[in-house]
Design a protein around this motif. Structure first.
Motif, PDB file in Angstrom:
ATOM      1  N   GLU A  76       8.111  21.858 -37.907  1.00 21.12           N
ATOM      2  CA  GLU A  76       7.264  20.673 -37.806  1.00 21.12           C
ATOM      3  C   GLU A  76       5.907  20.950 -38.451  1.00 21.12           C
ATOM      4  N   HIS A  77       5.400  22.162 -38.252  1.00 16.40           N
ATOM      5  CA  HIS A  77       4.116  22.546 -38.833  1.00 16.40           C
ATOM      6  C   HIS A  77       4.245  22.874 -40.321  1.00 16.40           C
ATOM      7  N   MET A  78       5.325  23.550 -40.696  1.00 17.80           N
ATOM      8  CA  MET A  78       5.508  23.946 -42.098  1.00 17.80           C
ATOM      9  C   MET A  78       5.553  22.736 -43.029  1.00 17.80           C
ATOM     10  N   MET A  79       6.037  21.602 -42.529  1.00 13.07           N
ATOM     11  CA  MET A  79       6.205  20.427 -43.384  1.00 13.07           C
ATOM     12  C   MET A  79       4.880  19.811 -43.833  1.00 13.07           C
ATOM     13  N   PHE A  80       3.763  20.296 -43.323  1.00 14.13           N
ATOM     14  CA  PHE A  80       2.464  19.791 -43.752  1.00 14.13           C
ATOM     15  C   PHE A  80       1.721  20.801 -44.632  1.00 14.13           C
ATOM     16  N   GLN A  81       2.426  21.868 -45.053  1.00 15.99           N
ATOM     17  CA  GLN A  81       1.765  22.934 -45.803  1.00 15.99           C
ATOM     18  C   GLN A  81       1.893  22.799 -47.318  1.00 15.99           C
ATOM     19  N   GLY A  82       2.450  21.695 -47.766  1.00 19.80           N
ATOM     20  CA  GLY A  82       2.525  21.470 -49.204  1.00 19.80           C
ATOM     21  C   GLY A  82       3.959  21.377 -49.694  1.00 19.80           C
ATOM     22  N   LEU A  86       2.448  18.085 -53.975  1.00 17.84           N
ATOM     23  CA  LEU A  86       1.320  17.907 -53.063  1.00 17.84           C
ATOM     24  C   LEU A  86       0.936  19.259 -52.489  1.00 17.84           C
ATOM     25  N   GLY A  87      -0.326  19.626 -52.645  1.00 21.40           N
ATOM     26  CA  GLY A  87      -0.779  20.915 -52.144  1.00 21.40           C
ATOM     27  C   GLY A  87      -0.947  20.925 -50.638  1.00 21.40           C
ATOM     28  N   LYS A  88      -1.390  22.056 -50.137  1.00 20.47           N
ATOM     29  CA  LYS A  88      -1.581  22.260 -48.708  1.00 20.47           C
ATOM     30  C   LYS A  88      -2.477  21.164 -48.124  1.00 20.47           C
ATOM     31  N   MET A  89      -1.998  20.487 -47.120  1.00 18.86           N
ATOM     32  CA  MET A  89      -2.699  19.434 -46.389  1.00 18.86           C
ATOM     33  C   MET A  89      -2.934  18.161 -47.207  1.00 18.86           C
ATOM     34  N   ILE A  92      -1.484  14.858 -45.674  1.00 17.75           N
ATOM     35  CA  ILE A  92      -2.325  14.236 -44.657  1.00 17.75           C
ATOM     36  C   ILE A  92      -3.462  13.454 -45.306  1.00 17.75           C
ATOM     37  N   ARG A  93      -4.108  14.049 -46.284  1.00 22.04           N
ATOM     38  CA  ARG A  93      -5.214  13.367 -46.955  1.00 22.04           C
ATOM     39  C   ARG A  93      -4.739  12.118 -47.690  1.00 22.04           C
ATOM     40  N   LEU A  94      -3.513  12.182 -48.243  1.00 20.39           N
ATOM     41  CA  LEU A  94      -2.966  11.023 -48.943  1.00 20.39           C
ATOM     42  C   LEU A  94      -2.802   9.838 -47.991  1.00 20.39           C
ATOM     43  N   VAL A  95      -2.251  10.083 -46.816  1.00 21.60           N
ATOM     44  CA  VAL A  95      -2.026   9.012 -45.847  1.00 21.60           C
ATOM     45  C   VAL A  95      -3.354   8.481 -45.315  1.00 21.60           C
ATOM     46  N   GLU A  96      -4.195   9.382 -44.861  1.00 20.77           N
ATOM     47  CA  GLU A  96      -5.454   8.946 -44.261  1.00 20.77           C
ATOM     48  C   GLU A  96      -6.377   8.311 -45.298  1.00 20.77           C
ATOM     49  N   GLY A  97      -6.314   8.771 -46.553  1.00 23.15           N
ATOM     50  CA  GLY A  97      -7.121   8.181 -47.608  1.00 23.15           C
ATOM     51  C   GLY A  97      -6.705   6.772 -47.952  1.00 23.15           C
ATOM     52  N   ILE A 140       4.870  33.059 -48.157  1.00 24.30           N
ATOM     53  CA  ILE A 140       4.604  33.977 -47.051  1.00 24.30           C
ATOM     54  C   ILE A 140       3.257  33.665 -46.399  1.00 24.30           C
ATOM     55  N   ASP A 141       2.280  33.214 -47.204  1.00 24.06           N
ATOM     56  CA  ASP A 141       0.973  32.873 -46.629  1.00 24.06           C
ATOM     57  C   ASP A 141       1.085  31.665 -45.698  1.00 24.06           C
ATOM     58  N   ASN A 142       1.828  30.637 -46.148  1.00 22.27           N
ATOM     59  CA  ASN A 142       2.011  29.456 -45.299  1.00 22.27           C
ATOM     60  C   ASN A 142       2.760  29.819 -44.019  1.00 22.27           C
ATOM     61  N   LEU A 143       3.780  30.680 -44.166  1.00 24.70           N
ATOM     62  CA  LEU A 143       4.556  31.071 -42.992  1.00 24.70           C
ATOM     63  C   LEU A 143       3.695  31.824 -41.993  1.00 24.70           C
ATOM     64  N   LYS A 144       2.967  32.823 -42.457  1.00 24.39           N
ATOM     65  CA  LYS A 144       2.141  33.608 -41.536  1.00 24.39           C
ATOM     66  C   LYS A 144       1.090  32.734 -40.868  1.00 24.39           C
ATOM     67  N   ASN A 145       0.508  31.841 -41.645  1.00 20.59           N
ATOM     68  CA  ASN A 145      -0.509  30.951 -41.089  1.00 20.59           C
ATOM     69  C   ASN A 145       0.056  30.102 -39.964  1.00 20.59           C
ATOM     70  N   GLN A 146       1.232  29.512 -40.193  1.00 20.38           N
ATOM     71  CA  GLN A 146       1.802  28.613 -39.189  1.00 20.38           C
ATOM     72  C   GLN A 146       2.439  29.354 -38.023  1.00 20.38           C
ATOM     73  N   GLN A 147       2.899  30.582 -38.254  1.00 23.65           N
ATOM     74  CA  GLN A 147       3.332  31.398 -37.122  1.00 23.65           C
ATOM     75  C   GLN A 147       2.169  31.599 -36.153  1.00 23.65           C
TER      76      GLN A 147
END
Length: 457
Positions: A76-82, A86-89, A92-97, A140-147
């Motif tokens: 659920e978290h990984m799906m917002f990492q890019g 679309l890059g990381k986050m 979210i910016r696309l929708v809210e913008g 690996i960076d996205n994975l470690k971050n979301q872990q």
């Protein structure tokens, strides 16, 4: 005289019209599948220039792999990492913008992502959802971050919070025997931390595929144009080879289960019960939905009347069929549960005896039709309030569940008929068969923190 007769006839006609049952609203539905297996549900509602886009994947807490508990939630978290474009986050910016709101959640049997946006941005949202279904940016960076994020969420919401996981995490682990229904749904920290990049890539390729998903569009849109966009953006995404669905069958419970745990953060004890319930979409399940309303929903419910008004054991009772959704957006075994926080002077045996006194009355005699009718009105009001939630998200949620689990989103229009067919005799039969001690799990949560010097419940 002629005027009097005319007026009388008019009044009779008005009274007849008032007494006649109103037709049940029918939610408009167009349902089809793409060649790659993606289930598509369209439901038009032009009352506001908004549209809800929801993508539901048929993977939730319940069927995540052994030794990889928490994977459904991690994704659920990984799906917002890019994704590919679309890059990381940036999602979210696309929708809210564009003036929209969005969210995602992990449930027992699905993981969902949705956006509520102005209608004119629909094509953009369909493109963005297809982009991350087609190619998530798994690094690996996205994975470690979301872990780290998920591990901290477990610590904040469960391990270090008073009443963390009570009772939605606790009850299934003790009431069920099948591992798929009985493991720690939030995820064991060791499993989350042990996830490798290859594990995550394989999970994505397997479960985040069009043949394991339902796409729902609800709101103000042009149907032919929307179909063309869906084909354009989702049609070429390849299907995956899905594993066989695990057996979720739960053996019958033969005797009451009673367990307790100490919550070191809780200042007052808490109490919960959970009963296995009839299979979803059966007549008995419809009776259980009504029993839930009669027993535990609102200040006119039987448990509120007994435990709050008459006994003063607590100030509120939380009850329901599905703690992470409603009575229909799940598949597999489920519990009906009730829980509350109470004063330490009240012993668990006293609390349980009070609850049994309420339920035994349901065993002893059928409820009145008037009681059932009142429950039907409450359910109808609650469901239509839910359908309109967040610009139509509740409706999208229900349609997605019926598409995902039953291949039939039109079941949304059958709910009221199923409930109206329930009789007082069926209510009594279901109460006797399912709401009995041998089918019950009791959870006693003992307060481990010092009670406050002053204050009530």
């Amino acid at each position: 005289m002629r005027l009097s007769i005319t007026l009388s006839l008019a009044l009779l006609a008005a009274a007849s019209a008032w007494a006649a049952p109103s037709p049940r609203p029918q939610i408009p539905i167009a349902y089809y599948k793409l060649p790659n297996g993606l289930k598509v549900v369209l439901s038009q509602d032009t009352s506001a220039p908004l549209v809800v886009v929801g993508v539901y994947y048929n993977i939730g807490f319940r069927i995540e792999p052994r030794d990889r508990t928490g994977f459904a939630h991690l994704f659920e978290h990984m799906m917002f990492q890019g994704s590919s474009n679309l890059g990381k986050m940036e999602f979210i910016r696309l929708v809210e913008g564009n003036g929209g709101v969005l969210n995602g959640s992990t449930r027992f049997d699905f993981t969902n992502y949705f956006e509520v946006v102005p209608s004119h941005t629909l094509e953009t949202m369909l493109w963005a959802e297809s982009d991350r279904m087609r190619g998530l940016d798994i690094t690996i960076d996205n994975l470690k971050n979301q872990q780290g994020v998920v591990s901290n969420e477990v610590k904040v919401n469960v391990l270090n919070a008073p009443y963390g996981g009570f009772p939605w995490l606790d009850l299934p682990q003790h009431a069920n025997k099948n591992w798929y229904n009985a493991h720690n749904f939030y995820g064991e920290l060791k499993d989350i931390e042990a996830a490798t990049l290859d594990d995550v890539k394989a999970f994505f390729r397997t479960y985040y595929a069009p043949n394991n998903a339902a796409l729902v569009v609800v709101g103000d849109f042009d149907a032919p144009q929307t179909r063309a966009w869906i084909e354009k953006y989702f049609g070429s995404i390849p299907a995956s080879k899905l594993p066989a669905k695990p057996d979720l069958a739960e053996p019958p419970q033969e005797k009451q289960i009673w367990f307790s745990r100490v919550d070191p953060k809780a200042e007052r004890p808490a109490f919960a019960i959970g009963y296995h319930i009839p299979p979803r979409l059966t007549p008995e399940h419809a009776a259980m939905v009504l029993l839930d309303t009669i027993l535990g929903q609102g200040r006119d419910s039987l448990l509120y009347d007994e435990l709050v008004r008459k006994r003063g054991f607590t100030d509120s009772v939380d009850a329901g069929i599905n703690p992470l959704g409603d009575a229909y957006n799940y598949v597999g075994p489920m519990l009906w549960s009730a829980n509350f926080i109470h004063d330490p002077i009240n012993k668990p045996e006293t609390l349980l005896a009070a609850i049994d006194g309420v339920i035994e009355k349901l065993h002893a005699a059928p409820l009145s039709q008037e009681t059932l009718d009142r429950a039907l009105v409450k359910i109808r009001a609650d469901r239509y309030r839910y359908y309109g939630q967040f610009g139509g998200f509740g409706k999208a949620d229900a349609l997605a569940a019926f598409a995902l689990f039953d291949d039939n989103p039109a079941l949304i229009n059958r709910i009221e008929d199923d409930l109206a067919a329930v009789t007082p005799a069926l209510i009594q039969k279901v109460a006797r068969e399912w709401l009995r001690p041998a089918n019950r799990t009791v959870l006693v949560l003992e307060a481990g923190a010092a009670a406050p010097a002053k204050g009530g419940l």
